[in-house]
Design a protein around this motif. Structure first.
Motif, PDB file in Angstrom:
ATOM      1  N   LEU A  59       0.850  -1.185   0.000  1.00 55.33           N
ATOM      2  CA  LEU A  59       0.000   0.000   0.000  1.00 55.33           C
ATOM      3  C   LEU A  59       0.886   1.236   0.000  1.00 55.33           C
ATOM      4  CD1 LEU A  59      -2.899   1.164   0.209  1.00 55.33           C
ATOM      5  CD2 LEU A  59      -2.577   1.164   2.702  1.00 55.33           C
ATOM      6  N   PHE A  60       0.713   2.060  -1.030  1.00 51.70           N
ATOM      7  CA  PHE A  60       1.411   3.343  -1.071  1.00 51.70           C
ATOM      8  C   PHE A  60       0.550   4.359  -0.343  1.00 51.70           C
ATOM      9  CE2 PHE A  60       1.931   7.553  -2.992  1.00 51.70           C
ATOM     10  CZ  PHE A  60       3.246   7.787  -2.626  1.00 51.70           C
ATOM     11  N   ILE A  61       1.162   5.028   0.630  1.00 49.42           N
ATOM     12  CA  ILE A  61       0.476   6.025   1.437  1.00 49.42           C
ATOM     13  C   ILE A  61       1.154   7.369   1.181  1.00 49.42           C
ATOM     14  CG2 ILE A  61      -0.177   6.716   3.778  1.00 49.42           C
ATOM     15  CD1 ILE A  61       0.372   3.709   4.545  1.00 49.42           C
ATOM     16  N   PRO A  62       0.459   8.290   0.492  1.00 47.05           N
ATOM     17  CA  PRO A  62       1.084   9.585   0.226  1.00 47.05           C
ATOM     18  C   PRO A  62       1.356  10.321   1.538  1.00 47.05           C
ATOM     19  CG  PRO A  62      -1.221   9.621  -0.444  1.00 47.05           C
ATOM     20  CD  PRO A  62      -0.911   8.230   0.021  1.00 47.05           C
ATOM     21  N   ASP A  63       2.557  10.845   1.645  1.00 47.67           N
ATOM     22  CA  ASP A  63       2.956  11.506   2.880  1.00 47.67           C
ATOM     23  C   ASP A  63       3.971  12.570   2.509  1.00 47.67           C
ATOM     24  OD1 ASP A  63       3.517  12.187   5.506  1.00 47.67           O
ATOM     25  OD2 ASP A  63       4.795  10.450   5.847  1.00 47.67           O
ATOM     26  N   GLY A  64       3.474  13.733   2.148  1.00 51.82           N
ATOM     27  CA  GLY A  64       4.400  14.787   1.734  1.00 51.82           C
ATOM     28  C   GLY A  64       5.018  14.463   0.393  1.00 51.82           C
ATOM     29  N   GLN A  65       6.352  14.528   0.322  1.00 55.00           N
ATOM     30  CA  GLN A  65       7.034  14.381  -0.953  1.00 55.00           C
ATOM     31  C   GLN A  65       7.256  12.927  -1.366  1.00 55.00           C
ATOM     32  OE1 GLN A  65      10.575  16.670  -0.525  1.00 55.00           O
ATOM     33  NE2 GLN A  65       9.504  18.609  -0.620  1.00 55.00           N
ATOM     34  N   SER A  66       7.657  12.060  -0.447  1.00 53.48           N
ATOM     35  CA  SER A  66       8.040  10.714  -0.858  1.00 53.48           C
ATOM     36  C   SER A  66       6.963   9.662  -0.635  1.00 53.48           C
ATOM     37  CB  SER A  66       9.316  10.293  -0.125  1.00 53.48           C
ATOM     38  OG  SER A  66       9.084  10.289   1.268  1.00 53.48           O
ATOM     39  N   GLY A  67       6.215   9.744   0.418  1.00 48.52           N
ATOM     40  CA  GLY A  67       5.203   8.744   0.724  1.00 48.52           C
ATOM     41  C   GLY A  67       5.794   7.571   1.479  1.00 48.52           C
ATOM     42  N   GLN A  68       4.918   6.705   1.932  1.00 47.83           N
ATOM     43  CA  GLN A  68       5.321   5.509   2.671  1.00 47.83           C
ATOM     44  C   GLN A  68       4.850   4.289   1.891  1.00 47.83           C
ATOM     45  OE1 GLN A  68       3.625   5.567   6.590  1.00 47.83           O
ATOM     46  NE2 GLN A  68       4.242   7.666   6.978  1.00 47.83           N
ATOM     47  N   TRP A  69       5.593   3.209   2.015  1.00 44.74           N
ATOM     48  CA  TRP A  69       5.264   1.947   1.360  1.00 44.74           C
ATOM     49  C   TRP A  69       5.027   0.921   2.445  1.00 44.74           C
ATOM     50  CZ3 TRP A  69       4.805   1.940  -3.923  1.00 44.74           C
ATOM     51  CH2 TRP A  69       5.276   3.092  -4.574  1.00 44.74           C
ATOM     52  N   LEU A  70       3.795   0.457   2.559  1.00 41.21           N
ATOM     53  CA  LEU A  70       3.417  -0.481   3.610  1.00 41.21           C
ATOM     54  C   LEU A  70       3.229  -1.867   3.004  1.00 41.21           C
ATOM     55  CD1 LEU A  70       2.642  -0.845   6.607  1.00 41.21           C
ATOM     56  CD2 LEU A  70       0.289  -0.240   5.957  1.00 41.21           C
ATOM     57  N   TYR A  71       4.102  -2.778   3.396  1.00 40.17           N
ATOM     58  CA  TYR A  71       4.033  -4.164   2.941  1.00 40.17           C
ATOM     59  C   TYR A  71       3.338  -4.994   4.013  1.00 40.17           C
ATOM     60  CZ  TYR A  71       7.402  -2.889  -0.675  1.00 40.17           C
ATOM     61  OH  TYR A  71       8.022  -2.311  -1.745  1.00 40.17           O
ATOM     62  N   GLU A  72       3.078  -6.238   3.697  1.00 39.76           N
ATOM     63  CA  GLU A  72       2.446  -7.220   4.595  1.00 39.76           C
ATOM     64  C   GLU A  72       0.933  -6.994   4.662  1.00 39.76           C
ATOM     65  OE1 GLU A  72       4.018  -9.831   5.597  1.00 39.76           O
ATOM     66  OE2 GLU A  72       6.002  -9.075   5.078  1.00 39.76           O
TER      67      GLU A  72
END
Length: 111
Positions: free
Chosen positions: A79-92
Motif C-alpha cells: 500500500l502506497f500512502i502519500p505523505d508529503g514528498q516521498s510517501g510511505q510503502w506499507l508491505y504485509e
C-alpha cells in the motif's frame, strides 16, 4: 451496515463518508490478481466498505518498476500512502488491513 450507522442522520453519514474519502485519497494498492495475500486485503477492503486505486504489477510494468525503486522491493501486496514528498510503502497484508481498519474506525461516530 450496522444498526448504529443506519440510525444516523443521512447528512452525518455523507459528512463521514467525505471525511473517509479524503483520508483514502492517494492511497494505491499494488497487487497481483493471483496473490492470496492480495485477495485477503481486497476482501477486507470490501468488508470495510472502501475502494482504493489498485494496480496489478503484472499488467503495468511501470508500476512494478516504481514499486521496486521507491518501495524498495517488488513484493505485493503493498500500500502506497502519500505523505508529503516521498510517501510511505506499507508491505504485509496484515499491516495493510490494520492500517485501513484504523482509518475507518477513526471516522466512526463516537458515542
Amino acid at each position: 451496515m450496522s444498526e448504529e450507522s443506519e440510525s444516523q442522520d443521512p447528512s452525518e453519514q455523507r459528512r463521514l463518508q467525505r471525511k473517509l474519502d479524503q483520508a483514502l485519497e492517494g492511497l494505491v494498492l499494488y497487487e497481483r490478481k493471483w496473490c492470496p495475500f492480495c485477495m485477503r486485503v481486497n476482501l477486507s477492503m470490501r468488508s470495510l466498505g472502501i475502494d482504493l486505486e489498485r494496480v496489478d504489477i503484472g499488467e503495468d510494468p511501470e508500476a512494478a518498476k516504481r514499486l521496486e525503486q521507491e518501495g524498495g522491493k517488488r513484493m505485493v501486496p503493498c500500500l502506497f500512502i502519500p505523505d508529503g514528498q516521498s510517501g510511505q510503502w506499507l508491505y504485509e497484508s496484515a499491516d495493510i488491513v490494520d492500517y485501513l481498519r484504523a482509518l475507518v474506525e477513526e471516522m466512526a461516530p463516537r458515542e
